[in-house]
Design an enzyme around this catalytic site. Structure first.
Site, PDB file in Angstrom:
ATOM      1  N   ARG A   1      79.067  74.957  36.161  1.00 57.39           N
ATOM      2  CA  ARG A   1      79.639  73.798  35.466  1.00 57.39           C
ATOM      3  C   ARG A   1      80.591  74.183  34.332  1.00 57.39           C
ATOM      4  O   ARG A   1      81.319  73.340  33.821  1.00 57.39           O
ATOM      5  CB  ARG A   1      78.514  72.921  34.910  1.00 57.39           C
ATOM      6  CG  ARG A   1      77.522  72.464  35.974  1.00 57.39           C
ATOM      7  CD  ARG A   1      76.526  71.483  35.387  1.00 57.39           C
ATOM      8  NE  ARG A   1      75.357  71.343  36.240  1.00 57.39           N
ATOM      9  CZ  ARG A   1      74.339  70.535  35.980  1.00 57.39           C
ATOM     10  NH1 ARG A   1      74.348  69.796  34.893  1.00 57.39           N
ATOM     11  NH2 ARG A   1      73.310  70.460  36.803  1.00 57.39           N
TER      12      ARG A   1
ATOM     13  N   LYS B   1      63.013  58.351   5.217  1.00 50.99           N
ATOM     14  CA  LYS B   1      63.841  58.230   6.416  1.00 50.99           C
ATOM     15  C   LYS B   1      63.263  57.176   7.366  1.00 50.99           C
ATOM     16  O   LYS B   1      62.103  57.258   7.771  1.00 50.99           O
ATOM     17  CB  LYS B   1      63.926  59.572   7.158  1.00 50.99           C
ATOM     18  CG  LYS B   1      64.622  60.682   6.391  1.00 50.99           C
ATOM     19  CD  LYS B   1      66.118  60.431   6.271  1.00 50.99           C
ATOM     20  CE  LYS B   1      66.813  61.635   5.641  1.00 50.99           C
ATOM     21  NZ  LYS B   1      68.260  61.395   5.455  1.00 50.99           N
TER      22      LYS B   1
ATOM     23  N   HIS C   1      81.247  81.623  41.077  1.00 51.61           N
ATOM     24  CA  HIS C   1      80.949  81.127  39.736  1.00 51.61           C
ATOM     25  C   HIS C   1      80.650  82.259  38.755  1.00 51.61           C
ATOM     26  O   HIS C   1      80.208  82.011  37.638  1.00 51.61           O
ATOM     27  CB  HIS C   1      79.772  80.156  39.781  1.00 51.61           C
ATOM     28  CG  HIS C   1      80.019  78.956  40.646  1.00 51.61           C
ATOM     29  ND1 HIS C   1      81.071  78.088  40.428  1.00 51.61           N
ATOM     30  CD2 HIS C   1      79.352  78.484  41.728  1.00 51.61           C
ATOM     31  CE1 HIS C   1      81.037  77.126  41.341  1.00 51.61           C
ATOM     32  NE2 HIS C   1      80.021  77.351  42.146  1.00 51.61           N
TER      33      HIS C   1
ATOM     34  N   ARG D   1      68.584  59.816  25.689  1.00 52.17           N
ATOM     35  CA  ARG D   1      67.715  60.840  26.273  1.00 52.17           C
ATOM     36  C   ARG D   1      66.365  60.235  26.650  1.00 52.17           C
ATOM     37  O   ARG D   1      65.847  59.350  25.971  1.00 52.17           O
ATOM     38  CB  ARG D   1      67.481  61.985  25.279  1.00 52.17           C
ATOM     39  CG  ARG D   1      68.741  62.710  24.856  1.00 52.17           C
ATOM     40  CD  ARG D   1      68.401  63.865  23.954  1.00 52.17           C
ATOM     41  NE  ARG D   1      69.583  64.538  23.437  1.00 52.17           N
ATOM     42  CZ  ARG D   1      69.548  65.644  22.709  1.00 52.17           C
ATOM     43  NH1 ARG D   1      68.387  66.201  22.421  1.00 52.17           N
ATOM     44  NH2 ARG D   1      70.662  66.199  22.269  1.00 52.17           N
TER      45      ARG D   1
ATOM     46  N   PRO E   1      69.789  74.388  27.843  1.00 46.73           N
ATOM     47  CA  PRO E   1      68.661  75.275  27.572  1.00 46.73           C
ATOM     48  C   PRO E   1      68.085  75.006  26.191  1.00 46.73           C
ATOM     49  O   PRO E   1      68.802  74.642  25.268  1.00 46.73           O
ATOM     50  CB  PRO E   1      69.285  76.671  27.647  1.00 46.73           C
ATOM     51  CG  PRO E   1      70.718  76.462  27.310  1.00 46.73           C
ATOM     52  CD  PRO E   1      71.064  75.117  27.886  1.00 46.73           C
TER      53      PRO E   1
END
Length: 296
Positions: free
Chosen positions: A126, A169, A104, A286, A2
């Site tokens: 999970r 950076k 669950h 990702r 989330p």
């Protein structure tokens, strides 16, 4: 996992059912989630009154009347369900429908308050979520929170702050934005969307948005505004309703239908006059979605 708008939506959905209620009993149906529950958690919460609900980054905070705060993280698939008699409602939904399978259901708050008894059920197939108990006065120093950056919609996040963090950076801009030490609660979906809105490439070096003298360039200010706007829009929409995250009332948020680049690989870029196509690349494991034609 989330993101901030999803947790904020869950918090707002739970607040009417939980704030001011007394926890008649906290029922733990197993000994752990991702981590073991704190020692004697059921005894420490049972009998207490919930004085408020809060959120820090992606953590839900349940403040009790004894000065303790129950900290909850939804993990990959955690959700809360409110039950009153035979009726039930759920705050936050997301692409894969969340299960209501009672096998669950791992934590049940049996509540007493105005409107009669109710139950708030934590369901997590999970079991990547977790809960901890922290003294409220010690929250800022707790390992969960002590290194977190400012909230993306808070007053502490500004172009000057990010210029200080990004100066010199070489790290890719997207990676710098996902670093929770820089900004708390900002995740993959909304970074992709904010970068598109500000026409910035996720692969450019973060330091390129800062002058040699350490001042923010104009585009860094635009990025901050885009971050604020995309988070505010998602919260107003009730979260992104992606994958496993369900609102407490069971409704489907509509922000996912407003995605400009996220999960839109191969589709036309929505920037007027661009003519580019949304591409997908992988950064640090990702998926990143962006338009190489207009995001520089």
């Amino acid at each position: 996992m989330p993101e901030l708008p999803e947790v904020e939506t869950v918090k707002r959905g739970l607040a009417p059912a939980m704030e001011g209620a007394r926890v008649a009993r906290l029922e733990l149906r197993r000994q752990d989630l991702r981590f073991p529950f704190p020692e004697a958690l059921a005894d420490r919460v049972s009998g207490r009154t919930i004085v408020g609900l809060g959120r820090r980054a992606k953590y839900l905070l349940v403040d009790l009347d004894d000065g303790n705060t129950l900290v909850s993280h939804l993990g990959m698939s955690g959700s809360f369900r409110i039950e009153e008699g035979a009726a039930s409602a759920m705050p936050g939904e997301f692409h894969h429908a969340r299960t209501k399978d009672e096998k669950h259901d791992h934590v049940v708050f049996h509540l007493e308050g105005q409107g009669g008894p109710r139950r708030v059920v934590y369901n997590d197939p999970r079991r990547f979520g977790f809960m901890d108990m922290v003294r409220r006065a010690d929250l800022a120093a707790h390992p969960f929170f002590r290194d977190l950056g400012p909230e993306p919609t808070g007053n502490d996040l500004g172009a000057a702050y990010l210029a200080e963090r990004f100066r010199d950076k070489a790290q890719p801009l997207k990676s710098a934005l996902l670093d929770q030490k820089n900004i708390a609660g900002l995740g993959n979906i909304y970074v992709c969307e904010a970068l598109w809105r500000s026409h910035l490439s996720p692969i450019r070096a973060a330091g390129t948005l800062v002058t040699p003298g350490g001042k923010p360039k104009e585009k860094l200010g635009l990025l901050v505004a885009s971050i604020r706007d995309v988070i505010a829009d998602a919260i107003a929409a009730g979260g992104s309703s992606l994958r496993d995250h369900i609102q407490t009332d069971g409704s489907l948020g509509y922000f996912q239908h407003s995605f400009s680049v996220y999960d839109r690989e191969g589709q036309a870029c929505g920037t007027p006059g661009c003519g580019g196509t949304v591409a997908r690349i992988v950064q640090a494991g990702r998926s990143t979605f962006y338009c190489a034609a207009c995001q520089k």
